[in-house]
Design a protein around this motif. Structure first.
Motif, PDB file in Angstrom:
ATOM      1  N   ARG A 138       0.837  -1.207   0.000  1.00 16.38           N
ATOM      2  CA  ARG A 138       0.000   0.000   0.000  1.00 16.38           C
ATOM      3  C   ARG A 138       0.871   1.257   0.000  1.00 16.38           C
ATOM      4  NH1 ARG A 138      -5.319   1.217   2.076  1.00 16.38           N
ATOM      5  NH2 ARG A 138      -5.412   3.210   3.173  1.00 16.38           N
ATOM      6  N   ARG A 139       1.903   1.265   0.820  1.00 15.30           N
ATOM      7  CA  ARG A 139       2.814   2.414   0.904  1.00 15.30           C
ATOM      8  C   ARG A 139       3.579   2.603  -0.403  1.00 15.30           C
ATOM      9  NH1 ARG A 139       7.637   0.756   4.110  1.00 15.30           N
ATOM     10  NH2 ARG A 139       8.099  -0.082   2.042  1.00 15.30           N
ATOM     11  N   ASP A 140       4.072   1.505  -0.975  1.00 12.46           N
ATOM     12  CA  ASP A 140       4.852   1.600  -2.213  1.00 12.46           C
ATOM     13  C   ASP A 140       3.996   2.079  -3.385  1.00 12.46           C
ATOM     14  OD1 ASP A 140       7.031   0.735  -0.781  1.00 12.46           O
ATOM     15  OD2 ASP A 140       6.968  -1.325  -1.539  1.00 12.46           O
ATOM     16  N   ILE A 141       2.764   1.593  -3.463  1.00  5.78           N
ATOM     17  CA  ILE A 141       1.867   2.041  -4.525  1.00  5.78           C
ATOM     18  C   ILE A 141       1.565   3.523  -4.369  1.00  5.78           C
ATOM     19  CG2 ILE A 141      -0.493   1.847  -5.422  1.00  5.78           C
ATOM     20  CD1 ILE A 141      -0.318  -1.155  -4.960  1.00  5.78           C
ATOM     21  N   GLU A 182      -8.515   8.063  -0.476  1.00  2.00           N
ATOM     22  CA  GLU A 182      -8.094   7.946   0.928  1.00  2.00           C
ATOM     23  C   GLU A 182      -8.094   6.490   1.370  1.00  2.00           C
ATOM     24  OE1 GLU A 182      -9.574  12.277   2.682  1.00  2.00           O
ATOM     25  OE2 GLU A 182     -10.928  10.542   2.750  1.00  2.00           O
ATOM     26  N   GLU A 183      -9.139   5.758   1.016  1.00  2.00           N
ATOM     27  CA  GLU A 183      -9.231   4.349   1.402  1.00  2.00           C
ATOM     28  C   GLU A 183      -8.104   3.528   0.789  1.00  2.00           C
ATOM     29  OE1 GLU A 183     -13.092   3.055   0.287  1.00  2.00           O
ATOM     30  OE2 GLU A 183     -14.121   4.340   1.748  1.00  2.00           O
ATOM     31  N   ALA A 184      -7.657   3.922  -0.409  1.00  2.00           N
ATOM     32  CA  ALA A 184      -6.558   3.217  -1.083  1.00  2.00           C
ATOM     33  C   ALA A 184      -5.189   3.681  -0.589  1.00  2.00           C
ATOM     34  CB  ALA A 184      -6.661   3.411  -2.591  1.00  2.00           C
ATOM     35  N   GLY A 185      -5.163   4.683   0.300  1.00  2.00           N
ATOM     36  CA  GLY A 185      -3.901   5.186   0.817  1.00  2.00           C
ATOM     37  C   GLY A 185      -3.153   6.065  -0.153  1.00  2.00           C
ATOM     38  N   LEU A 186      -3.868   6.620  -1.143  1.00  2.00           N
ATOM     39  CA  LEU A 186      -3.204   7.414  -2.177  1.00  2.00           C
ATOM     40  C   LEU A 186      -3.104   8.894  -1.826  1.00  2.00           C
ATOM     41  CD1 LEU A 186      -4.837   5.764  -5.316  1.00  2.00           C
ATOM     42  CD2 LEU A 186      -2.504   5.436  -4.471  1.00  2.00           C
ATOM     43  N   VAL A 187      -3.823   9.337  -0.824  1.00  2.00           N
ATOM     44  CA  VAL A 187      -3.702  10.713  -0.348  1.00  2.00           C
ATOM     45  C   VAL A 187      -3.525  10.686   1.167  1.00  2.00           C
ATOM     46  CG1 VAL A 187      -5.070  11.725  -2.195  1.00  2.00           C
ATOM     47  CG2 VAL A 187      -6.211  10.966  -0.126  1.00  2.00           C
ATOM     48  N   GLY A 188      -2.971  11.779   1.674  1.00  2.00           N
ATOM     49  CA  GLY A 188      -2.760  11.883   3.116  1.00  2.00           C
ATOM     50  C   GLY A 188      -1.394  11.438   3.568  1.00  2.00           C
TER      51      GLY A 188
END
Length: 348
Positions: A295-298, A325-331
């Motif tokens: 998730r972090r690498d993506i 946000e749910e995909a961890g792509l922002v924030g």
């Protein structure tokens, strides 16, 4: 059938009824002098050097797992060779199935968007580039197989790279009237992300020089494609109606994951080939690619693209923002953002 296929647009509906926005500056003025299909030779694989690796082990972490590494250097090298085959096969299938059809539609005025004439003309050049990438990747597989005597494993019965089935799943989530947009969306995602994926391999001296040269040829072309498809996004998003944006926006993280998430099925097939049992395979994969690290690498790899979608206003929609946000792509603040990194745009 053929007339229907000819008339089908990526974005359905009258082109003239859609808002025309965006800007386009061509990076293809010197395409004849810069494109790899014009100026680079056929890369020939003449055997690896002593101690050479076929693929960076950091990009295929299963080979570092104790259950795999303990089986010896020959097993590790064999798995890295299979990973190189997968990479080349992925390139061939990506170009033929995902990018060339979209670039062809754009070039023939079937995108459904009001694109400038010279933008359509540049799409023809992208079709030529991508056909060459698919051809030289397939050719290179044949050369390596002949040189090493090691065939590709697990190909029979395979459904192809995982992005194919993931893209089908995205399409099924769209209303029927919008199907076709996912192809354009995935082309934007893949063409703006692939240049980053290719950037480090040509500098890795552990790899045989023909491998590095082949990837460098690909990367130089994809730098121009990155800029092009960023411009396509600037035309696409304003052209969509508010309801279409609400339907398409939440699917963008899925398209990003379809492209960037590891192909666990292919890895499992290779691990089975070295004699690991099912429970061992599951353990190696889960420990090599912990979910939080994937998730972090993506998120890091897609940070530029996420900014592109923010720039066109895609994240202004609550459901789309929630999906990112749910995909961890922002924030998450990435190192490139801390340093004020600006993606390099290849000049013609």
């Amino acid at each position: 059938m053929y007339l229907r296929a000819f008339k089908e647009q990526l974005v359905a509906g009258p082109v003239g009824a859609r808002p025309r926005a965006g800007e386009y500056t061509s990076r293809f003025e010197r395409w004849d002098a810069l494109a790899s299909v014009r100026r680079r030779p056929r890369r020939e694989f003449e055997g690896e050097g002593t101690g050479s690796l076929f693929f960076p082990p950091e990009l295929y972490p299963v080979v570092k797992h104790p259950m795999v590494a303990s089986r010896g250097e020959a097993v590790v090298r064999g798995l890295l060779l299979q990973r190189l085959y997968d990479y080349l096969d992925f390139t061939t299938e990506l170009e033929n199935l995902a990018v060339i059809p979209v670039a062809t539609k754009i070039s023939r005025g079937r995108s459904g968007l009001g694109l400038p004439e010279h933008m359509r003309a540049d799409a023809h050049k992208i079709v030529t580039d991508e056909a060459w990438h698919a051809q030289f990747s397939d050719d290179f597989v044949r050369q390596i197989t002949s040189s090493t005597g090691c065939p590709r494993l697990g190909v029979e019965g395979s459904e192809g790279p995982s992005f194919v089935t993931r893209l089908d799943e995205l399409r099924e989530r769209l209303p029927h009237a919008l199907r076709g947009v996912e192809a354009l969306l995935f082309a934007i995602v893949s063409e703006t992300l692939i240049s980053g994926i290719l950037s480090d391999i040509p500098r890795d001296d552990r790899l045989p020089s023909p491998v590095r040269e082949l990837v460098r040829d690909h990367a130089e072309d994809e730098g121009r494609h990155h800029v092009y498809f960023r411009s396509v996004l600037r035309y696409l998003w304003p052209a969509l109606t508010p309801s279409e944006r609400r339907a398409v926006g939440p699917l963008v993280p899925g398209a990003i994951h379809a492209f960037l998430e590891p192909d666990y099925g292919r890895a499992a097939s290779h691990l089975a080939g070295i004699g690991l049992k099912r429970e061992e395979i599951d353990q190696v994969i889960s420990e090599s690619w912990p979910a939080h690290e994937v998730r972090r690498d993506i998120s890091g790899a897609a940070s530029q693209l996420t900014r592109y979608f923010a720039e066109v206003g895609a994240l202004d929609d609550v459901r789309t923002l929630s999906s990112f946000e749910e995909a961890g792509l922002v924030g998450i603040v990435h190192e490139s953002e801390k340093a004020g990194y600006v993606p390099r745009e290849v000049t013609a």
